[in-house]
Design an enzyme around this catalytic site. Structure first.
Site, PDB file in Angstrom:
ATOM      1  N   CYS A  38       0.860  -1.189   0.000  1.00 55.40           N
ATOM      2  CA  CYS A  38       0.000   0.000   0.000  1.00 55.40           C
ATOM      3  C   CYS A  38       0.892   1.234   0.000  1.00 55.40           C
ATOM      4  O   CYS A  38       2.059   1.151  -0.413  1.00 55.40           O
ATOM      5  CB  CYS A  38      -0.968  -0.041   1.180  1.00 55.40           C
ATOM      6  SG  CYS A  38      -0.174  -0.061   2.804  1.00 55.40           S
ATOM      7  N   ASN A  40       2.269   1.490   4.425  1.00 58.07           N
ATOM      8  CA  ASN A  40       2.562   0.219   5.112  1.00 58.07           C
ATOM      9  C   ASN A  40       2.269   0.286   6.604  1.00 58.07           C
ATOM     10  O   ASN A  40       2.947  -0.354   7.413  1.00 58.07           O
ATOM     11  CB  ASN A  40       4.009  -0.245   4.849  1.00 58.07           C
ATOM     12  CG  ASN A  40       4.319  -1.662   5.321  1.00 58.07           C
ATOM     13  OD1 ASN A  40       5.451  -1.966   5.696  1.00 58.07           O
ATOM     14  ND2 ASN A  40       3.328  -2.529   5.330  1.00 58.07           N
ATOM     15  N   CYS A  70      -1.404   0.734   7.450  1.00 56.30           N
ATOM     16  CA  CYS A  70      -2.846   0.468   7.570  1.00 56.30           C
ATOM     17  C   CYS A  70      -3.236  -0.769   6.757  1.00 56.30           C
ATOM     18  O   CYS A  70      -3.446  -1.853   7.316  1.00 56.30           O
ATOM     19  CB  CYS A  70      -3.678   1.664   7.124  1.00 56.30           C
ATOM     20  SG  CYS A  70      -3.358   3.178   8.077  1.00 56.30           S
ATOM     21  N   ARG A  71      -3.331  -0.624   5.446  1.00 54.55           N
ATOM     22  CA  ARG A  71      -3.900  -1.702   4.628  1.00 54.55           C
ATOM     23  C   ARG A  71      -2.984  -2.913   4.489  1.00 54.55           C
ATOM     24  O   ARG A  71      -3.426  -4.053   4.682  1.00 54.55           O
ATOM     25  CB  ARG A  71      -4.268  -1.165   3.239  1.00 54.55           C
ATOM     26  CG  ARG A  71      -5.428  -0.200   3.258  1.00 54.55           C
ATOM     27  CD  ARG A  71      -5.541   0.561   1.962  1.00 54.55           C
ATOM     28  NE  ARG A  71      -4.427   1.484   1.771  1.00 54.55           N
ATOM     29  CZ  ARG A  71      -4.224   2.245   0.708  1.00 54.55           C
ATOM     30  NH1 ARG A  71      -5.077   2.161  -0.304  1.00 54.55           N
ATOM     31  NH2 ARG A  71      -3.205   3.066   0.636  1.00 54.55           N
ATOM     32  N   SER A  72      -1.716  -2.691   4.124  1.00 56.70           N
ATOM     33  CA  SER A  72      -0.878  -3.865   3.812  1.00 56.70           C
ATOM     34  C   SER A  72      -0.485  -4.694   5.040  1.00 56.70           C
ATOM     35  O   SER A  72      -0.470  -5.928   4.940  1.00 56.70           O
ATOM     36  CB  SER A  72       0.334  -3.496   2.952  1.00 56.70           C
ATOM     37  OG  SER A  72       1.183  -2.586   3.592  1.00 56.70           O
ATOM     38  N   ASP A 101      -7.860   4.109   0.786  1.00 55.08           N
ATOM     39  CA  ASP A 101      -6.870   4.518   1.786  1.00 55.08           C
ATOM     40  C   ASP A 101      -7.602   5.032   3.016  1.00 55.08           C
ATOM     41  O   ASP A 101      -8.320   6.035   2.936  1.00 55.08           O
ATOM     42  CB  ASP A 101      -6.010   5.620   1.161  1.00 55.08           C
ATOM     43  CG  ASP A 101      -4.900   6.083   2.086  1.00 55.08           C
ATOM     44  OD1 ASP A 101      -4.935   5.739   3.284  1.00 55.08           O
ATOM     45  OD2 ASP A 101      -4.013   6.788   1.608  1.00 55.08           O
TER      46      ASP A 101
HETATM   47  P1  4NP Z   1      -1.775   2.756   4.120  1.00 53.68           P
HETATM   48  O1  4NP Z   1      -2.342   4.170   4.664  1.00 53.68           O
HETATM   49  O2  4NP Z   1      -1.221   3.056   2.733  1.00 53.68           O
HETATM   50  O3  4NP Z   1      -2.965   1.880   4.080  1.00 53.68           O
HETATM   51  O4  4NP Z   1      -0.706   2.332   5.098  1.00 53.68           O
HETATM   52  C1  4NP Z   1      -1.551   5.324   4.702  1.00 53.68           C
HETATM   53  C2  4NP Z   1      -0.708   5.542   5.757  1.00 53.68           C
HETATM   54  C3  4NP Z   1       0.053   6.698   5.813  1.00 53.68           C
HETATM   55  C4  4NP Z   1      -0.051   7.630   4.793  1.00 53.68           C
HETATM   56  C5  4NP Z   1      -0.896   7.393   3.721  1.00 53.68           C
HETATM   57  C6  4NP Z   1      -1.648   6.247   3.669  1.00 53.68           C
HETATM   58  N1  4NP Z   1       0.702   8.849   4.851  1.00 53.68           N
HETATM   59  O5  4NP Z   1       0.539   9.681   3.959  1.00 53.68           O
HETATM   60  O6  4NP Z   1       1.492   9.021   5.793  1.00 53.68           O
END
Ligand code: 4NP
Length: 159
Positions: A7, A10, A12-14, A122
């Site tokens: 994702c 790294n 939340c989703r992954s 996201d």
């Molecule tokens: P993820 O979510 O891609 O599911 O881990 C996010 C976590 C952090 C950020 C964006 C999306 N960020 O911009 O810091």
């Protein structure tokens, strides 16, 4: 079968997808290893977002050992399957994919063809962590079915 879920951050989703996949595959006796990675480097070394960990815990998954890492070109030789959690991350992966990549690169929700969505949204900014985890569970179940039926390259015998 070695799977990398990718994702953006790294956190939340992954990491959620990697943990749900490991747990559900183990329950079904399917041998896998799985990790998460981000196309971005902002959170490298950090544990998952507290909201993702909390929602996972409600559903019986323990994300506390996950640590964020950034995806690298070398990952295309380390994994059988690299799964992007949305199309933006798929594009980023296609841009760094070496021509001799061993890993198959796919969109995660390709394994949940009955869903009207292609992207796991996201959740980082005011997202629906409960809904995201439900999507991940559906995608993981489809992925495990594909592995069991041999529909995924590298799904025979390797861990
Ligand atoms: P993820 O979510 O891609 O599911 O881990 C996010 C976590 C952090 C950020 C964006 C999306 N960020 O911009 O810091």
């Amino acid at each position: 079968m070695k799977v990398l879920f990718v994702c953006l951050g790294n956190i939340c989703r992954s990491p959620s997808a990697a943990c749900v996949f490991r747990d559900r595959a183990a329950q079904q006796g399917v041998l896998v290893t799985a990790e998460g990675a981000g196309t971005g480097a902002w959170h490298v070394g950090q544990p998952p977002d507290a909201r993702a960990m909390g929602e996972a815990a409600v559903r019986g998954y323990n994300l506390s050992a996950e640590r964020a890492q950034q995806v690298t070109v070398a990952d295309f030789a380390r994994y059988d399957l690299i799964l992007a959690m949305d199309r933006a991350n798929l594009k980023a992966l296609q841009a760094i994919r070496p021509s001799d990549a061993e890993a198959e690169l796919r969109l995660f929700l390709d394994f949940a063809p009955d869903l009207p969505l292609r992207d796991v949204p996201d959740p980082y900014y005011e997202g629906d962590f409960q809904g995201v985890l439900a999507l991940i569970e559906q995608g993981v179940d489809g992925l495990i079915d594909a592995i069991r039926t041999g529909a995924v390259p590298g799904s025979t015998g390797r861990t």
